[in-house]
Design a protein around this motif. Sequence first.
Motif, PDB file in Angstrom:
ATOM      1  N   ALA A  13      -4.299  33.636  21.525  1.00  0.00           N
ATOM      2  CA  ALA A  13      -2.674  34.628  21.875  1.00  0.00           C
ATOM      3  C   ALA A  13      -3.354  34.956  22.989  1.00  0.00           C
ATOM      4  CB  ALA A  13      -2.637  35.702  21.319  1.00  0.00           C
ATOM      5  N   THR A  14      -2.340  34.975  24.835  1.00  0.00           N
ATOM      6  CA  THR A  14      -3.212  35.455  25.720  1.00  0.00           C
ATOM      7  C   THR A  14      -2.266  36.605  26.315  1.00  0.00           C
ATOM      8  OG1 THR A  14      -1.457  34.083  26.302  1.00  0.00           O
ATOM      9  CG2 THR A  14      -3.604  33.024  26.246  1.00  0.00           C
ATOM     10  N   ASN A  15      -1.499  37.348  25.035  1.00  0.00           N
ATOM     11  CA  ASN A  15      -0.829  38.385  25.608  1.00  0.00           C
ATOM     12  C   ASN A  15      -1.728  39.688  24.901  1.00  0.00           C
ATOM     13  OD1 ASN A  15      -0.789  38.086  22.569  1.00  0.00           O
ATOM     14  ND2 ASN A  15       1.728  39.266  22.653  1.00  0.00           N
ATOM     15  N   GLY A  16      -2.627  39.490  24.399  1.00  0.00           N
ATOM     16  CA  GLY A  16      -3.981  40.901  24.693  1.00  0.00           C
ATOM     17  C   GLY A  16      -3.291  41.232  23.570  1.00  0.00           C
ATOM     18  N   PRO A  17      -3.038  41.107  22.238  1.00  0.00           N
ATOM     19  CA  PRO A  17      -1.709  41.319  21.375  1.00  0.00           C
ATOM     20  C   PRO A  17      -2.989  42.670  20.572  1.00  0.00           C
ATOM     21  CG  PRO A  17      -3.147  39.171  19.668  1.00  0.00           C
ATOM     22  CD  PRO A  17      -3.025  39.552  21.475  1.00  0.00           C
ATOM     23  N   ASP A  18      -2.113  43.647  19.557  1.00  0.00           N
ATOM     24  CA  ASP A  18      -2.769  44.734  18.116  1.00  0.00           C
ATOM     25  C   ASP A  18      -2.779  43.475  17.600  1.00  0.00           C
ATOM     26  OD1 ASP A  18      -3.225  46.750  20.719  1.00  0.00           O
ATOM     27  OD2 ASP A  18      -0.885  46.557  20.078  1.00  0.00           O
ATOM     28  N   CYS A  19      -1.816  43.410  17.054  1.00  0.00           N
ATOM     29  CA  CYS A  19      -1.058  42.951  15.233  1.00  0.00           C
ATOM     30  C   CYS A  19      -1.185  41.265  15.863  1.00  0.00           C
ATOM     31  CB  CYS A  19       0.163  43.060  15.765  1.00  0.00           C
ATOM     32  SG  CYS A  19       0.789  42.734  13.508  1.00  0.00           S
ATOM     33  N   LEU A  20      -1.482  40.605  15.101  1.00  0.00           N
ATOM     34  CA  LEU A  20      -1.241  38.760  14.321  1.00  0.00           C
ATOM     35  C   LEU A  20      -1.147  38.813  13.573  1.00  0.00           C
ATOM     36  CD1 LEU A  20      -2.509  36.217  15.643  1.00  0.00           C
ATOM     37  CD2 LEU A  20      -4.603  36.737  14.060  1.00  0.00           C
TER      38      LEU A  20
ATOM     39  N   LEU B 284       7.816  42.202  13.167  1.00  0.00           N
ATOM     40  CA  LEU B 284       8.181  42.474  13.642  1.00  0.00           C
ATOM     41  C   LEU B 284       8.542  43.982  14.914  1.00  0.00           C
ATOM     42  CD1 LEU B 284       8.533  38.666  15.585  1.00  0.00           C
ATOM     43  CD2 LEU B 284       6.791  40.145  15.789  1.00  0.00           C
ATOM     44  N   GLU B 285       9.448  44.479  14.100  1.00  0.00           N
ATOM     45  CA  GLU B 285      10.405  45.415  14.562  1.00  0.00           C
ATOM     46  C   GLU B 285       9.164  46.250  14.417  1.00  0.00           C
ATOM     47  OE1 GLU B 285      13.902  45.233  12.412  1.00  0.00           O
ATOM     48  OE2 GLU B 285      14.985  43.837  13.492  1.00  0.00           O
ATOM     49  N   LYS B 286       8.399  46.481  12.591  1.00  0.00           N
ATOM     50  CA  LYS B 286       7.887  47.474  12.687  1.00  0.00           C
ATOM     51  C   LYS B 286       6.741  47.389  13.691  1.00  0.00           C
ATOM     52  CE  LYS B 286       9.264  47.961   7.617  1.00  0.00           C
ATOM     53  NZ  LYS B 286       9.487  49.432   7.554  1.00  0.00           N
ATOM     54  N   SER B 287       6.064  46.583  13.993  1.00  0.00           N
ATOM     55  CA  SER B 287       4.977  46.549  14.860  1.00  0.00           C
ATOM     56  C   SER B 287       5.166  47.138  16.567  1.00  0.00           C
ATOM     57  CB  SER B 287       4.587  45.490  14.920  1.00  0.00           C
ATOM     58  OG  SER B 287       4.269  44.134  13.269  1.00  0.00           O
ATOM     59  N   LEU B 288       6.789  47.041  16.695  1.00  0.00           N
ATOM     60  CA  LEU B 288       6.944  46.923  18.001  1.00  0.00           C
ATOM     61  C   LEU B 288       7.569  48.317  18.401  1.00  0.00           C
ATOM     62  CD1 LEU B 288       9.448  43.939  18.882  1.00  0.00           C
ATOM     63  CD2 LEU B 288       6.425  44.440  20.397  1.00  0.00           C
ATOM     64  N   GLU B 289       8.188  49.129  16.718  1.00  0.00           N
ATOM     65  CA  GLU B 289       7.780  50.177  16.699  1.00  0.00           C
ATOM     66  C   GLU B 289       6.773  51.339  16.610  1.00  0.00           C
ATOM     67  OE1 GLU B 289      10.449  51.030  13.122  1.00  0.00           O
ATOM     68  OE2 GLU B 289      12.135  50.168  14.124  1.00  0.00           O
ATOM     69  N   ALA B 290       5.660  50.898  16.551  1.00  0.00           N
ATOM     70  CA  ALA B 290       3.788  50.935  16.294  1.00  0.00           C
ATOM     71  C   ALA B 290       3.717  51.330  18.155  1.00  0.00           C
ATOM     72  CB  ALA B 290       3.267  50.674  15.226  1.00  0.00           C
ATOM     73  N   GLY B 291       4.244  50.527  18.764  1.00  0.00           N
ATOM     74  CA  GLY B 291       4.367  50.605  20.081  1.00  0.00           C
ATOM     75  C   GLY B 291       2.754  49.051  20.239  1.00  0.00           C
ATOM     76  N   TRP B 292       2.616  48.404  19.210  1.00  0.00           N
ATOM     77  CA  TRP B 292       2.066  47.031  19.346  1.00  0.00           C
ATOM     78  C   TRP B 292       2.733  45.584  20.575  1.00  0.00           C
ATOM     79  CZ3 TRP B 292       0.283  47.128  13.278  1.00  0.00           C
ATOM     80  CH2 TRP B 292      -0.281  48.164  13.078  1.00  0.00           C
ATOM     81  N   THR B 293       1.279  44.999  21.059  1.00  0.00           N
ATOM     82  CA  THR B 293       2.197  44.135  21.090  1.00  0.00           C
ATOM     83  C   THR B 293       1.348  42.608  19.742  1.00  0.00           C
ATOM     84  OG1 THR B 293       0.633  43.875  23.895  1.00  0.00           O
ATOM     85  CG2 THR B 293       1.512  41.987  23.008  1.00  0.00           C
ATOM     86  N   VAL B 294       1.913  41.968  20.121  1.00  0.00           N
ATOM     87  CA  VAL B 294       1.883  40.857  18.753  1.00  0.00           C
ATOM     88  C   VAL B 294       1.968  39.389  18.983  1.00  0.00           C
ATOM     89  CG1 VAL B 294       2.521  40.553  16.233  1.00  0.00           C
ATOM     90  CG2 VAL B 294       3.227  42.916  17.356  1.00  0.00           C
ATOM     91  N   ALA B 295       1.241  38.550  18.194  1.00  0.00           N
ATOM     92  CA  ALA B 295       1.436  37.150  18.239  1.00  0.00           C
ATOM     93  C   ALA B 295       1.720  36.740  17.297  1.00  0.00           C
ATOM     94  CB  ALA B 295      -0.571  36.730  18.777  1.00  0.00           C
ATOM     95  N   VAL B 296       2.489  35.721  17.341  1.00  0.00           N
ATOM     96  CA  VAL B 296       3.033  34.904  15.925  1.00  0.00           C
ATOM     97  C   VAL B 296       1.884  34.011  16.057  1.00  0.00           C
ATOM     98  CG1 VAL B 296       4.800  33.947  14.644  1.00  0.00           C
ATOM     99  CG2 VAL B 296       4.537  35.844  15.945  1.00  0.00           C
ATOM    100  N   ARG B 297       1.301  33.145  15.656  1.00  0.00           N
ATOM    101  CA  ARG B 297       0.148  31.982  15.397  1.00  0.00           C
ATOM    102  C   ARG B 297       1.052  31.146  13.921  1.00  0.00           C
ATOM    103  NH1 ARG B 297      -5.626  32.799  14.923  1.00  0.00           N
ATOM    104  NH2 ARG B 297      -5.249  33.706  17.124  1.00  0.00           N
ATOM    105  N   GLY B 298       0.879  29.641  15.237  1.00  0.00           N
ATOM    106  CA  GLY B 298       2.058  29.093  13.586  1.00  0.00           C
ATOM    107  C   GLY B 298       0.257  27.908  14.060  1.00  0.00           C
ATOM    108  N   THR B 299       1.391  26.779  12.976  1.00  0.00           N
ATOM    109  CA  THR B 299       0.250  25.211  13.214  1.00  0.00           C
ATOM    110  C   THR B 299       0.982  23.915  14.114  1.00  0.00           C
ATOM    111  OG1 THR B 299       0.926  24.544  11.486  1.00  0.00           O
ATOM    112  CG2 THR B 299      -1.020  25.630  10.940  1.00  0.00           C
ATOM    113  N   ASP B 300       2.323  24.604  14.374  1.00  0.00           N
ATOM    114  CA  ASP B 300       3.150  23.183  14.754  1.00  0.00           C
ATOM    115  C   ASP B 300       3.818  23.240  16.065  1.00  0.00           C
ATOM    116  OD1 ASP B 300       4.205  19.931  14.231  1.00  0.00           O
ATOM    117  OD2 ASP B 300       6.446  21.909  14.024  1.00  0.00           O
ATOM    118  N   LEU B 301       4.170  23.265  16.813  1.00  0.00           N
ATOM    119  CA  LEU B 301       5.528  23.645  18.710  1.00  0.00           C
ATOM    120  C   LEU B 301       7.015  23.240  17.277  1.00  0.00           C
ATOM    121  CD1 LEU B 301       3.184  21.942  21.080  1.00  0.00           C
ATOM    122  CD2 LEU B 301       3.125  24.175  20.529  1.00  0.00           C
ATOM    123  N   GLY B 302       6.728  22.578  16.650  1.00  0.00           N
ATOM    124  CA  GLY B 302       8.337  22.460  16.806  1.00  0.00           C
ATOM    125  C   GLY B 302       8.976  23.956  15.880  1.00  0.00           C
ATOM    126  N   ARG B 303       7.680  23.510  15.386  1.00  0.00           N
ATOM    127  CA  ARG B 303       8.667  24.977  13.858  1.00  0.00           C
ATOM    128  C   ARG B 303       7.954  25.455  15.008  1.00  0.00           C
ATOM    129  NH1 ARG B 303       9.804  26.875   9.586  1.00  0.00           N
ATOM    130  NH2 ARG B 303       8.453  28.568   8.037  1.00  0.00           N
TER     131      ARG B 303
END
Length: 154
Positions: free
Chosen positions: A80-87, A22-41
């Motif tokens: 993702a609803t944040n218009g990510p550059d990276c998933l 995530l840090e590397k992605s943000l340093e690159a100027g990217w918006t990121v979505a992290v997709r999982g399979t479980d809301l609790g997780r």
Amino acid sequence: MGAVYFYHLTRQPLEATLPMLLEKSLEAGWTVAVRGTDLGRMDWLDQKLWLGPEEGFLPHGLAGGPNDALQPVLLTTGPATNGPDCLITIDGADVAPDEVNALQRVSILFDGLDDQAVQRARVQWKTLTDAGCSAIYWSEESGRWQKKAEKIND
């Protein structure tokens, strides 16, 4: 056209590896979505990211809030609803070839100590590369991240 990076976790757990990516992605100027399979997780992961080191604060939010579209990092189990550059996907979450092609990067993190997770990653590799996506496989087995395989599709 982006590429998909597979990260085979064998030494560091998800909660240690994900902040680095995530840090590397943000340093690159990217918006990121992290997709999982479980809301609790995803809630658990949200708490882990909030409890990280103060000097390494990662601005993020858990999907379902009023400002999802503004989040630099959005934790979600759906689109993702944040218009990510990276998933970044975890826990075997689905990713489609058209997503790989539309983004700067897709990263798939999987637990190398879980046979089902390894099998799921193999299926994802085959599905995505057969669909024309470029893919790179990274392993930390030696104690540091090393590129172990690469398939470049034009």
